[in-house]
Design an enzyme around this catalytic site. Structure first.
Site, mmCIF file in Angstrom:
data_model
loop_
_atom_site.group_PDB
_atom_site.id
_atom_site.type_symbol
_atom_site.label_atom_id
_atom_site.label_comp_id
_atom_site.label_asym_id
_atom_site.label_seq_id
_atom_site.Cartn_x
_atom_site.Cartn_y
_atom_site.Cartn_z
ATOM 1 N N LYS A 78 43.325 64.491 39.155
ATOM 2 C CA LYS A 78 43.456 66.090 38.600
ATOM 3 C C LYS A 78 42.929 65.806 36.997
ATOM 4 C CE LYS A 78 44.213 70.293 37.461
ATOM 5 N NZ LYS A 78 43.390 71.265 38.158
ATOM 6 N N SER A 93 42.922 79.792 40.084
ATOM 7 C CA SER A 93 43.068 80.120 38.301
ATOM 8 C C SER A 93 44.324 79.052 37.923
ATOM 9 C CB SER A 93 43.183 81.390 37.938
ATOM 10 O OG SER A 93 43.118 81.244 36.748
ATOM 11 N N MET A 94 44.008 77.921 38.180
ATOM 12 C CA MET A 94 45.215 76.763 38.117
ATOM 13 C C MET A 94 45.508 76.709 36.616
ATOM 14 S SD MET A 94 45.777 76.035 41.292
ATOM 15 C CE MET A 94 46.840 74.889 41.259
ATOM 16 N N GLY A 95 44.652 76.548 35.947
ATOM 17 C CA GLY A 95 44.846 76.586 34.358
ATOM 18 C C GLY A 95 45.152 75.020 33.849
ATOM 19 N N LEU A 96 44.725 74.083 34.773
ATOM 20 C CA LEU A 96 44.741 72.792 34.402
ATOM 21 C C LEU A 96 46.138 72.116 34.308
ATOM 22 C CD1 LEU A 96 41.943 72.183 31.416
ATOM 23 C CD2 LEU A 96 41.713 71.659 33.854
ATOM 24 N N CYS A 142 35.811 73.910 33.422
ATOM 25 C CA CYS A 142 37.136 74.554 33.764
ATOM 26 C C CYS A 142 36.936 76.099 33.313
ATOM 27 C CB CYS A 142 38.476 74.083 33.670
ATOM 28 S SG CYS A 142 39.469 75.051 34.118
ATOM 29 N N GLY A 182 31.125 73.775 48.870
ATOM 30 C CA GLY A 182 30.796 74.322 50.071
ATOM 31 C C GLY A 182 30.340 73.231 51.447
#
Ligand SMILES: O=C1NC(=O)NC(C(=O)O)N1
Length: 310
Positions: free
Chosen positions: A45, A70-73, A131, A249
């Protein structure tokens, strides 16, 4: 039987598949599952200097054709991943792993990379320049002037293998301009593409994720045409010493075949891995080998970059 082994920089991998940063790579438990799968390697990650809790939930949503996030790191912090990577260098000396990182500021990015440079880490670093989900923070690699300045400063002190994770570009002139920048540096690879930033998925009358009023990075089937175009555009423009990692994809062996046909030396799997788990690596590897067998290709170099035009 065909082989799907590959090479990135001076490193050889038994299989050309790995996870995409952000998927199945948050902690030791997830990373160990990728190590023990058919994947050739893993990427962590994206690590930041301090650990981050990330954006409010719900922040990830699967759809029939892919995903929005939209995890936000969110991550456990640079030291957690470095400690684990150094441990793996002792327990798995024959394997090479990828370390994804980015600073929340330019100063932090340099601090992180100087820590990597001074450490015993002997794998490959993936600098995340793309990101789309930290509110107020731009996707760095859309600003080529800033990107060139950042890479110039980095390569004044960073001497280990380094690649960059890129956002999708959508304009031929931008491919030209971006490639001209990347060709100035001894990059080990570029990774195309990160999620397509700031899409919107609606169910009934509502968005499906909480952060940014539902705007998030799009992955999955939606993005393969854009991913393939970025892989091939850069394959045709970059010094051959800069390898391409293809991301976006990949659901089947055919999708992976197309990424390699466009020029990819490694293929990362994100949304499909999130949906199916690490067993996806064995399925997709076998599907690719069956395609290669049918076509008489023994290695991926037999067809890598050999996309035919009409
Ligand atoms: O680079 C990233 N791309 C994504 O699609 N999501 C993550 C994130 O939001 O942490 N980061």
């Amino acid at each position: 039987m065909p082989t799907t082994k590959t090479k990135i920089g001076n490193f050889e991998f038994e299989n050309c598949f790995m996870n995409a940063a952000g998927v199945f790579c948050y902690d030791r438990n997830e990373l160990e599952q990728v190590i023990n799968s058919e994947a050739g390697t893993f990427v962590t990650k994206t690590a930041t200097l301090q650990s981050r809790s990330g954006n409010p939930e719900p922040r990830y949503h699967d759809t029939a054709l892919g995903s929005i996030n939209s995890m936000g790191l969110p991550n456990l912090g640079f030291d957690y991943y470095l400690d684990y990577l150094l441990e793996l260098q002792k327990t798995h000396p024959d394997r090479t792993f990828f370390f994804s990182l980015v600073g929340m500021s330019t100063e932090d990015t340099h601090a992180l990379l100087k820590k990597v440079q001074e450490s015993d880490f002997s794998g490959i670093t993936e600098l995340n320049l793309s990101c789309p989900n930290v509110p107020g923070k731009p996707q760095i690699a859309y600003d080529l002037e800033t990107t060139e300045k950042l890479l110039t400063d980095i390569f004044s002190y960073f001497k280990k293998p380094l690649g960059v994770k890129l956002p999708p570009y959508f304009d031929i002139v931008h491919f030209d301009q971006a490639a001209a920048v990347f060709n100035k540096f001894p990059l080990t690879f570029i990774n195309c593409i990160n999620s397509i930033g700031n899409g919107l998925v609606i169910e009934d009358e509502s968005v499906v994720i909480k952060p940014k009023n539902g705007f998030g990075g799009i992955g999955g089937e939606y993005i393969k045409p854009t991913a393939l175009a970025n892989v091939h555009a850069f394959y045709k423009r970059l010094n051959p010493s800069i390898k391409i990692i293809g991301t976006g994809g990949v659901l089947t062996g055919q999708d992976a075949f197309e990424h390699i046909l466009c020029g990819a030396s490694m293929v990362q799997i994100g949304t499909t891995l999130h949906k199916e788990g690490p067993a996806a690596f064995e399925r997709i590897t076998n599907e690719l080998k069956a395609i290669m067998d049918k076509k008489g290709y023994k290695t991926i170099e037999d067809f890598r970059g050999k996309l035919k035009y009409l």
